[in-house]
Design a protein around this motif. Structure first.
Motif, mmCIF file in Angstrom:
data_model
loop_
_atom_site.group_PDB
_atom_site.id
_atom_site.type_symbol
_atom_site.label_atom_id
_atom_site.label_comp_id
_atom_site.label_asym_id
_atom_site.label_seq_id
_atom_site.Cartn_x
_atom_site.Cartn_y
_atom_site.Cartn_z
ATOM 1 N N LYS A 1 0.952 -1.207 -0.306
ATOM 2 C CA LYS A 1 -0.077 0.211 0.088
ATOM 3 C C LYS A 1 0.869 1.219 -0.027
ATOM 4 C CE LYS A 1 -3.795 -2.630 2.294
ATOM 5 N NZ LYS A 1 -4.628 -2.543 3.667
ATOM 6 N N SER A 2 2.159 1.086 -0.127
ATOM 7 C CA SER A 2 3.000 2.168 -0.115
ATOM 8 C C SER A 2 4.549 1.940 -0.775
ATOM 9 C CB SER A 2 3.401 2.912 1.456
ATOM 10 O OG SER A 2 4.206 1.690 2.235
ATOM 11 N N ILE A 3 5.322 2.964 -0.858
ATOM 12 C CA ILE A 3 6.535 2.465 -1.546
ATOM 13 C C ILE A 3 7.336 1.806 -0.308
ATOM 14 C CG2 ILE A 3 8.754 3.595 -2.251
ATOM 15 C CD1 ILE A 3 7.382 5.859 -3.272
ATOM 16 N N SER A 4 7.152 1.967 0.830
ATOM 17 C CA SER A 4 7.789 1.306 1.728
ATOM 18 C C SER A 4 7.593 -0.209 1.824
ATOM 19 C CB SER A 4 7.707 1.933 3.221
ATOM 20 O OG SER A 4 8.175 1.126 4.264
ATOM 21 N N ASP A 5 6.004 -0.350 1.745
ATOM 22 C CA ASP A 5 5.669 -1.696 1.568
ATOM 23 C C ASP A 5 6.300 -2.701 0.677
ATOM 24 O OD1 ASP A 5 4.332 -1.632 3.699
ATOM 25 O OD2 ASP A 5 2.216 -0.987 2.564
ATOM 26 N N LEU A 6 6.285 -1.871 -0.852
ATOM 27 C CA LEU A 6 6.852 -2.397 -2.263
ATOM 28 C C LEU A 6 8.270 -2.983 -2.005
ATOM 29 C CD1 LEU A 6 6.759 -3.024 -5.031
ATOM 30 C CD2 LEU A 6 7.266 -0.573 -5.482
ATOM 31 N N LYS A 7 8.998 -1.735 -1.177
ATOM 32 C CA LYS A 7 10.522 -2.148 -0.860
ATOM 33 C C LYS A 7 10.671 -3.416 0.048
ATOM 34 C CE LYS A 7 14.579 0.494 0.444
ATOM 35 N NZ LYS A 7 15.099 1.766 1.097
ATOM 36 N N GLN A 8 9.930 -3.565 1.122
ATOM 37 C CA GLN A 8 9.997 -4.539 1.908
ATOM 38 C C GLN A 8 9.625 -5.973 1.177
ATOM 39 O OE1 GLN A 8 11.461 -4.578 5.011
ATOM 40 N NE2 GLN A 8 11.962 -2.272 4.516
ATOM 41 N N THR A 9 8.597 -5.718 0.369
ATOM 42 C CA THR A 9 8.311 -6.990 -0.423
ATOM 43 C C THR A 9 9.407 -7.611 -1.373
ATOM 44 O OG1 THR A 9 5.833 -6.608 -0.342
ATOM 45 C CG2 THR A 9 6.694 -7.774 -2.007
ATOM 46 N N ILE A 10 9.929 -6.734 -2.120
ATOM 47 C CA ILE A 10 11.221 -7.007 -2.859
ATOM 48 C C ILE A 10 12.324 -7.513 -2.101
ATOM 49 C CG2 ILE A 10 12.663 -6.003 -4.443
ATOM 50 C CD1 ILE A 10 10.459 -4.183 -5.440
ATOM 51 N N ILE A 11 12.613 -6.788 -0.761
ATOM 52 C CA ILE A 11 13.601 -7.530 -0.061
ATOM 53 C C ILE A 11 13.261 -8.816 0.281
ATOM 54 C CG2 ILE A 11 14.747 -7.296 2.176
ATOM 55 C CD1 ILE A 11 14.547 -4.245 1.932
ATOM 56 N N GLY A 12 12.017 -9.014 0.652
ATOM 57 C CA GLY A 12 11.532 -10.589 0.930
ATOM 58 C C GLY A 12 11.869 -11.454 -0.091
ATOM 59 N N LEU A 13 11.588 -10.934 -1.322
ATOM 60 C CA LEU A 13 11.959 -11.714 -2.512
ATOM 61 C C LEU A 13 13.195 -12.126 -2.793
ATOM 62 C CD1 LEU A 13 8.982 -10.297 -4.950
ATOM 63 C CD2 LEU A 13 9.192 -12.338 -3.886
ATOM 64 N N THR A 14 14.117 -11.178 -2.600
ATOM 65 C CA THR A 14 15.515 -11.261 -2.850
ATOM 66 C C THR A 14 15.976 -12.349 -1.505
ATOM 67 O OG1 THR A 14 16.156 -9.549 -1.394
ATOM 68 C CG2 THR A 14 16.063 -9.079 -3.523
ATOM 69 N N CYS A 15 15.612 -12.229 -0.267
ATOM 70 C CA CYS A 15 15.923 -13.415 0.618
ATOM 71 C C CYS A 15 15.273 -14.491 0.173
ATOM 72 C CB CYS A 15 15.228 -12.780 1.875
ATOM 73 S SG CYS A 15 15.836 -13.702 3.353
ATOM 74 N N ARG A 16 14.162 -14.590 -0.288
ATOM 75 C CA ARG A 16 13.594 -16.151 -0.767
ATOM 76 C C ARG A 16 14.440 -16.354 -1.905
ATOM 77 N NH1 ARG A 16 9.915 -18.492 -4.422
ATOM 78 N NH2 ARG A 16 8.488 -19.940 -3.312
ATOM 79 N N SER A 17 15.037 -15.773 -2.746
ATOM 80 C CA SER A 17 15.958 -16.219 -3.928
ATOM 81 C C SER A 17 17.217 -16.797 -3.125
ATOM 82 C CB SER A 17 16.319 -15.018 -4.808
ATOM 83 O OG SER A 17 17.132 -15.482 -5.757
ATOM 84 N N LYS A 18 17.750 -16.117 -2.165
ATOM 85 C CA LYS A 18 18.951 -16.651 -1.686
ATOM 86 C C LYS A 18 18.511 -17.861 -1.046
ATOM 87 C CE LYS A 18 22.272 -15.736 1.836
ATOM 88 N NZ LYS A 18 23.721 -16.238 1.245
#
Length: 419
Positions: free
Chosen positions: A322-339
């Motif tokens: 719902k915000s840029i901050s939410d988008l940023k945290q979601t993408i960080i989570g995806l990078t972690c999942r990739s690792k």
């Protein structure tokens, strides 16, 4: 009798009793594929426990029929080459990755999780309790620690709530979430909330969405603690406690991993991506699709790659952005999942027998779900009519499969076997 004849007789006797024993273990035969009594009893026992059912003839027949149906549907799928369907292929990759992650987490964080009798009894009681809670919220640990310090110094809860919430209702009502039952809240939030005493305020709690300070306002208890009911649910209660603890450890493990990944964003591109997601239409996508959005360790994702990763999230997960901050945290989570996936492959988890066995079962269930879903694609949106039509469709489909199959059931064995 000479030695040769004695040996021949011995082999005959062994084969006779071996075949006889194997024959007695065959509960059903579906087009030459056997459902053994021993395997049936093991899975049937799990079925009864998980569904809180008692053993009776009706349950036995219902469960056996479901196993027969599964084999018939899988054979139907194979005959019609449904494994080549693009949507199924995509789903199999999702199942593979998720199972890989599950096994990876079991190895990394779930091995030594202990559960006590007291904890399982507490969770049993929570199932009969409603709680009224409010909370203060922040996106990062520094913000929530500041809020906690100010609260400890005597600042008003309601004033702090006005500062930390964007939601107008939560700002006005002091972060009051209202009444909840077990299973309706974020698992880590719920574990901490139910563990509080009435009037008690928690330390900062890391949840899926950020950090909360939880205040248990009041509780309402409904029902009696019945020992027999607890004993019936005990295994599932232990699993539930374990899940609460696993969710907590997963967040801790994820945060620890992220802190080592040297994640850097191009904030301008992040703003462009967020604005694109808010817009209607794709006219701006070509301008930004190749722009580098994030780098971490030895990897980089541009906007196109990031959108591809985001597209694999569930509707519920996407709705939380719902915000840029939410988008940023979601993408960080995806990078972690990739690792995590890279680490899981490096540890060759996919080569273990438990992984292969579980993967086979889950892929079978995925195919069965696909076949059943395809049966009901043309139904209308009238829920009452749909339910009747779904049952009718499946019944007709099953009849066709049975008519073209060779299914044999040892009814006497089904009726008389002892659990």
């Amino acid at each position: 009798m000479n030695v040769k004849n004695q040996l021949t007789l011995f082999i005959f006797v062994v084969l006779f009793f071996s075949c006889s024993k194997n024959q007695k273990d065959i509960l059903a035969n579906v087009n030459g594929e056997v459902i053994s009594l021993s395997k049936f009893k093991n899975s049937y026992q799990d079925f009864l426990i998980n569904n809180y059912q008692n053993d009776n003839l009706s349950s036995r027949y219902a469960y056996l029929n479901s196993l027969i149906d599964e084999k018939l549907i899988l054979e139907y799928a194979k005959d019609n080459k449904l494994e080549n369907d693009s949507s199924y292929i995509q789903k199999t990759q999702e199942v593979y990755d998720q199972l890989l992650l599950n096994n990876y987490f079991d190895k990394k964080i779930n091995l030594d999780l202990s559960v006590t009798e007291a904890e399982s009894r507490s969770v049993f009681q929570w199932g009969k309790t409603a709680i009224h809670v409010r909370h203060l919220f922040a996106k990062n640990i520094n913000q929530i620690n500041d809020i906690k310090s100010r609260l400890d110094r005597g600042e008003s809860w309601n004033i702090l709530a006005e500062e930390c919430f964007q939601d107008s209702i939560l700002r006005i009502n002091g972060g009051d979430l209202g009444w909840y039952n077990q299973g309706e809240l974020d698992p880590v939030f719920e574990w901490n909330a139910f563990s509080l005493k009435i009037g008690e305020i928690s330390n900062p709690v890391r949840t899926r969405d950020g950090y909360s300070i939880i205040h248990l306002v009041e509780t309402e208890y409904d029902g009696f603690i019945i020992e027999d009911e607890y004993q019936k649910k005990k295994i599932k209660l232990f699993d539930l406690v374990r899940n609460y603890k696993q969710q907590t450890r997963l967040l801790q493990f994820t945060d620890s991993t992220i802190s080592t990944m040297d994640i850097e964003f191009n904030e301008t591109v992040l703003d462009d991506l967020y604005n694109f997601l808010l817009s209607v239409g794709n006219e701006n996508f070509e301008k930004i699709q190749n722009d580098k959005l994030i780098s971490f360790e030895d990897e980089e994702w541009d906007v196109s790659e990031s959108l591809n990763k985001l597209s694999n999230l569930s509707p519920d997960q996407l709705s939380r952005i719902k915000s840029i901050s939410d988008l940023k945290q979601t993408i960080i989570g995806l990078t972690c999942r990739s690792k995590f996936l890279v680490d899981a492959v490096a540890n060759k988890i996919y080569e273990t027998k438990p992984f292969k066995d579980n993967l086979s079962k889950q892929l079978d269930q995925t195919m069965i779900k696909k076949v059943v879903t395809n049966l009901n694609k043309k139904l209308n949106n009238d829920k009452v009519h749909d339910q009747k039509k779904i049952i009718e469709n499946y019944s007709n489909f099953r009849k066709e499969l049975i008519l073209t199959s060779n299914v044999k059931v040892d009814s006497l064995l089904l009726k008389t076997f002892i659990m």
